[in-house]
Design a protein around this motif. Structure first.
Motif, PDB file in Angstrom:
ATOM      1  N   GLY B  64      17.775  -4.270   9.248  1.00  0.00           N
ATOM      2  CA  GLY B  64      17.596  -5.708   9.280  1.00  0.00           C
ATOM      3  C   GLY B  64      16.540  -6.192  10.254  1.00  0.00           C
ATOM      4  O   GLY B  64      16.342  -7.389  10.394  1.00  0.00           O
ATOM      5  N   LEU B  65      15.852  -5.255  10.932  1.00  0.00           N
ATOM      6  CA  LEU B  65      14.789  -5.679  11.841  1.00  0.00           C
ATOM      7  C   LEU B  65      13.503  -5.906  11.055  1.00  0.00           C
ATOM      8  O   LEU B  65      13.257  -5.247  10.043  1.00  0.00           O
ATOM      9  N   ASP B  66      12.678  -6.836  11.526  1.00  0.00           N
ATOM     10  CA  ASP B  66      11.434  -7.110  10.818  1.00  0.00           C
ATOM     11  C   ASP B  66      10.278  -6.278  11.335  1.00  0.00           C
ATOM     12  O   ASP B  66       9.394  -5.904  10.589  1.00  0.00           O
ATOM     13  N   PHE B  67      10.303  -5.969  12.642  1.00  0.00           N
ATOM     14  CA  PHE B  67       9.168  -5.267  13.229  1.00  0.00           C
ATOM     15  C   PHE B  67       9.363  -3.749  13.162  1.00  0.00           C
ATOM     16  O   PHE B  67      10.432  -3.250  13.487  1.00  0.00           O
ATOM     17  N   CYS B  68       8.315  -3.058  12.711  1.00  0.00           N
ATOM     18  CA  CYS B  68       8.336  -1.598  12.769  1.00  0.00           C
ATOM     19  C   CYS B  68       6.904  -1.124  12.953  1.00  0.00           C
ATOM     20  O   CYS B  68       6.021  -1.534  12.198  1.00  0.00           O
ATOM     21  N   PRO B  69       6.641  -0.303  13.967  1.00  0.00           N
ATOM     22  CA  PRO B  69       5.255   0.108  14.233  1.00  0.00           C
ATOM     23  C   PRO B  69       4.695   1.053  13.183  1.00  0.00           C
ATOM     24  O   PRO B  69       3.481   1.236  13.111  1.00  0.00           O
ATOM     25  N   GLY B  70       5.559   1.673  12.366  1.00  0.00           N
ATOM     26  CA  GLY B  70       5.058   2.670  11.424  1.00  0.00           C
ATOM     27  C   GLY B  70       4.838   2.142  10.025  1.00  0.00           C
ATOM     28  O   GLY B  70       4.290   2.844   9.178  1.00  0.00           O
ATOM     29  N   CYS B  71       5.300   0.929   9.746  1.00  0.00           N
ATOM     30  CA  CYS B  71       5.253   0.459   8.362  1.00  0.00           C
ATOM     31  C   CYS B  71       3.832   0.088   7.966  1.00  0.00           C
ATOM     32  O   CYS B  71       3.075  -0.479   8.742  1.00  0.00           O
ATOM     33  N   GLY B  72       3.467   0.427   6.734  1.00  0.00           N
ATOM     34  CA  GLY B  72       2.100   0.247   6.274  1.00  0.00           C
ATOM     35  C   GLY B  72       1.297   1.522   6.390  1.00  0.00           C
ATOM     36  O   GLY B  72       0.194   1.599   5.854  1.00  0.00           O
ATOM     37  N   LEU B  73       1.830   2.499   7.089  1.00  0.00           N
ATOM     38  CA  LEU B  73       1.078   3.744   7.280  1.00  0.00           C
ATOM     39  C   LEU B  73       0.890   4.481   5.958  1.00  0.00           C
ATOM     40  O   LEU B  73      -0.181   5.015   5.685  1.00  0.00           O
ATOM     41  N   GLY B  74       1.938   4.495   5.133  1.00  0.00           N
ATOM     42  CA  GLY B  74       1.849   5.190   3.849  1.00  0.00           C
ATOM     43  C   GLY B  74       0.764   4.586   2.972  1.00  0.00           C
ATOM     44  O   GLY B  74      -0.103   5.286   2.445  1.00  0.00           O
ATOM     45  N   ARG B  75       0.787   3.264   2.841  1.00  0.00           N
ATOM     46  CA  ARG B  75      -0.243   2.583   2.060  1.00  0.00           C
ATOM     47  C   ARG B  75      -1.611   2.832   2.659  1.00  0.00           C
ATOM     48  O   ARG B  75      -2.600   3.005   1.935  1.00  0.00           O
ATOM     49  N   SER B  76      -1.665   2.804   3.991  1.00  0.00           N
ATOM     50  CA  SER B  76      -2.939   3.007   4.673  1.00  0.00           C
ATOM     51  C   SER B  76      -3.521   4.379   4.348  1.00  0.00           C
ATOM     52  O   SER B  76      -4.707   4.508   4.041  1.00  0.00           O
ATOM     53  N   ILE B  77      -2.655   5.410   4.382  1.00  0.00           N
ATOM     54  CA  ILE B  77      -3.117   6.759   4.049  1.00  0.00           C
ATOM     55  C   ILE B  77      -3.552   6.822   2.593  1.00  0.00           C
ATOM     56  O   ILE B  77      -4.588   7.402   2.249  1.00  0.00           O
ATOM     57  N   GLY B  78      -2.762   6.184   1.722  1.00  0.00           N
ATOM     58  CA  GLY B  78      -3.106   6.176   0.309  1.00  0.00           C
ATOM     59  C   GLY B  78      -4.453   5.518   0.053  1.00  0.00           C
ATOM     60  O   GLY B  78      -5.282   6.033  -0.707  1.00  0.00           O
ATOM     61  N   LEU B  79      -4.685   4.376   0.720  1.00  0.00           N
ATOM     62  CA  LEU B  79      -5.967   3.678   0.555  1.00  0.00           C
ATOM     63  C   LEU B  79      -7.116   4.525   1.080  1.00  0.00           C
ATOM     64  O   LEU B  79      -8.200   4.566   0.498  1.00  0.00           O
ATOM     65  N   ALA B  80      -6.883   5.208   2.209  1.00  0.00           N
ATOM     66  CA  ALA B  80      -7.930   6.060   2.772  1.00  0.00           C
ATOM     67  C   ALA B  80      -8.245   7.205   1.814  1.00  0.00           C
ATOM     68  O   ALA B  80      -9.409   7.575   1.635  1.00  0.00           O
ATOM     69  N   LEU B  81      -7.206   7.757   1.166  1.00  0.00           N
ATOM     70  CA  LEU B  81      -7.427   8.845   0.218  1.00  0.00           C
ATOM     71  C   LEU B  81      -8.212   8.360  -0.993  1.00  0.00           C
ATOM     72  O   LEU B  81      -8.899   9.136  -1.644  1.00  0.00           O
TER      73      LEU B  81
END
Lengths: 111, 139
Positions: B64-81
């Motif tokens: 239920g927390l909104d903040f997470c330092p790791g979220c978006g990393l998967g998409r970021s890696i995918g976009l970089a690939l």
């Protein structure tokens, strides 16, 4: 050595087998200083669940992975949970390198 | 030290006939960890749908927390690939770094004999790469 399993014995034997007995003792002393206990890796990985992820990666010398884990909370805890499953392999891999280094050091000292 | 070392040494002697050949540092290995990272990278690069927000795997979101330092990393890696580096940086600044670290990790797990990709350059004794070159101890 604490928590030593069969796999570790076998690779130690593979690495140290070609040395003579005195050299084996020296290499074992070097190895003992560099060896990482799997249980320590497990405990440091558990630390990731309460906020300080990646310490285990720093400890075994993977600085890049350590930074990545630290700044992404263990890749959203997925990496931390993966390492909880894999902690034995992680320690073993680091220990294999340490054993190879110990044997190489002893061989250099031989000359 | 003394006694325990002696007993361990004699154990190596006893194992001598049963142990496999010492080529373990040269042959390519299949690690569970490398398999996991590899599957993740292939999925992110080829199959993952990066446009729509899917169900999050994140534990902090599940709590239920909104903040997470790791979220978006998967998409970021995918976009970089997929070569979209600006979008990757916007999604998560560590995406490219994560990609580089994971690829080098997969390589070092699969080819444990090769200490690092810099090794051939170190052997050439070029200035910045040879800094950590191991020199034989003079006796």
């Amino acid at each position: 050595m604490p928590n030593m399993d069969g796999t570790e014995r076998i690779f130690l034997h593979n690495v140290l087998g070609e040395l003579n007995e005195d050299e084996q003792i020296t290499a074992l002393q070097i190895y003992r200083a560099k060896r990482k206990d799997p249980q320590m890796i497990l405990l440091l990985t558990l630390l990731g669940l309460i906020g300080a992820a990646g310490i285990h990666r720093f400890i075994i010398g993977q600085i890049g992975m350590g930074i990545l884990y630290f700044f992404t909370a263990g890749i959203c805890f997925i990496g931390t949970i993966m390492d909880l499953i894999n902690y034995r392999q992680i320690a073993l891999e680091s220990n294999k390198q340490s054993a190879a280094e110990a044997a190489a050091t002893v061989k250099i000292m031989r000359r | 030290m003394g006694m325990s070392n002696w007993s361990e040494t004699s154990l190596y002697r006893r194992l001598a006939s049963a142990a496999p050949s010492p080529g373990i540092f040269r042959t390519p290995q299949l690690h569970r960890e490398a398999l996991m990272w590899g599957c993740a990278l292939v999925w992110l690069g080829l199959f993952a749908n990066l446009e729509q927000p899917g169900r999050s795997l994140c534990l902090l979101h599940a709590l239920g927390l909104d903040f997470c330092p790791g979220c978006g990393l998967g998409r970021s890696i995918g976009l970089a690939l997929r070569g979209q580096f600006a979008a990757s940086w916007a999604r998560h600044p560590l995406g490219l770094f994560a990609l580089a670290v994971l690829v080098s990790r997969i390589f070092s797990l699969t080819f444990p004999g090769m200490r690092s990709w810099i090794q051939p350059l170190r052997n050439l004794r070029l200035s910045p790469f040879s800094l950590r070159l191991r020199r034989p101890v003079a006796r």
